[in-house]
Design a protein around this motif. Structure first.
Motif, PDB file in Angstrom:
ATOM      1  N   GLU A  97      -4.315  25.344 -60.937  1.00 47.66           N
ATOM      2  CA  GLU A  97      -3.545  26.529 -61.336  1.00 47.66           C
ATOM      3  C   GLU A  97      -2.434  26.820 -60.331  1.00 47.66           C
ATOM      4  N   VAL A  98      -2.764  26.765 -59.052  1.00 45.58           N
ATOM      5  CA  VAL A  98      -1.770  27.029 -58.006  1.00 45.58           C
ATOM      6  C   VAL A  98      -0.708  25.934 -58.014  1.00 45.58           C
ATOM      7  N   TYR A  99      -1.124  24.685 -58.133  1.00 41.35           N
ATOM      8  CA  TYR A  99      -0.190  23.549 -58.166  1.00 41.35           C
ATOM      9  C   TYR A  99       0.814  23.704 -59.309  1.00 41.35           C
ATOM     10  N   ASP A 100       0.339  24.076 -60.487  1.00 40.49           N
ATOM     11  CA  ASP A 100       1.215  24.209 -61.656  1.00 40.49           C
ATOM     12  C   ASP A 100       2.274  25.295 -61.475  1.00 40.49           C
ATOM     13  N   LYS A 101       1.993  26.312 -60.669  1.00 43.89           N
ATOM     14  CA  LYS A 101       2.932  27.414 -60.463  1.00 43.89           C
ATOM     15  C   LYS A 101       3.942  27.140 -59.340  1.00 43.89           C
ATOM     16  N   MET A 102       3.707  26.093 -58.552  1.00 44.02           N
ATOM     17  CA  MET A 102       4.551  25.817 -57.387  1.00 44.02           C
ATOM     18  C   MET A 102       5.751  24.947 -57.744  1.00 44.02           C
ATOM     19  N   LYS A 103       6.811  25.066 -56.942  1.00 47.31           N
ATOM     20  CA  LYS A 103       7.959  24.173 -57.031  1.00 47.31           C
ATOM     21  C   LYS A 103       7.771  23.069 -55.996  1.00 47.31           C
ATOM     22  N   VAL A 104       8.421  21.936 -56.211  1.00 45.40           N
ATOM     23  CA  VAL A 104       8.335  20.818 -55.273  1.00 45.40           C
ATOM     24  C   VAL A 104       8.837  21.272 -53.904  1.00 45.40           C
ATOM     25  N   GLY A 105       8.064  20.982 -52.869  1.00 47.60           N
ATOM     26  CA  GLY A 105       8.418  21.367 -51.503  1.00 47.60           C
ATOM     27  C   GLY A 105       7.838  22.705 -51.072  1.00 47.60           C
ATOM     28  N   ALA A 106       7.356  23.480 -52.019  1.00 48.05           N
ATOM     29  CA  ALA A 106       6.802  24.801 -51.695  1.00 48.05           C
ATOM     30  C   ALA A 106       5.404  24.664 -51.087  1.00 48.05           C
TER      31      ALA A 106
END
Length: 70
Positions: free
Chosen positions: A7-16
């Motif tokens: 869930e957290v991964y899906d909400k993140m942008k690359v590099g965040a």
């Protein structure tokens, strides 16, 4: 059981970077949160994230700091 790390991964942008923590309002407990590390480890094995830090309290994982790579 929900996959908190995904869930957290899906909400993140690359590099965040982000902390993964149990959310009591969603029914998470420290005991049930231990499986989130296994999920984060799987994402790290696929080189989608990097596990930056794991915070432990009394031998149990209470938070995981990740950075999205892809």
């Amino acid at each position: 059981m929900r996959d908190i790390a995904k869930e957290v991964y899906d909400k993140m942008k690359v590099g965040a970077a982000a902390w993964i923590r149990p959310v009591a309002a969603k029914g998470d407990t420290i005991e049930s949160f231990q499986s989130a590390y296994d999920s984060a480890k799987a994402l790290a094995d696929e080189e989608l994230i990097q596990i930056v830090k794991v915070q432990r309290k009394d031998g149990q994982i209470e938070a995981i700091r990740i950075q999205r790579l892809a």
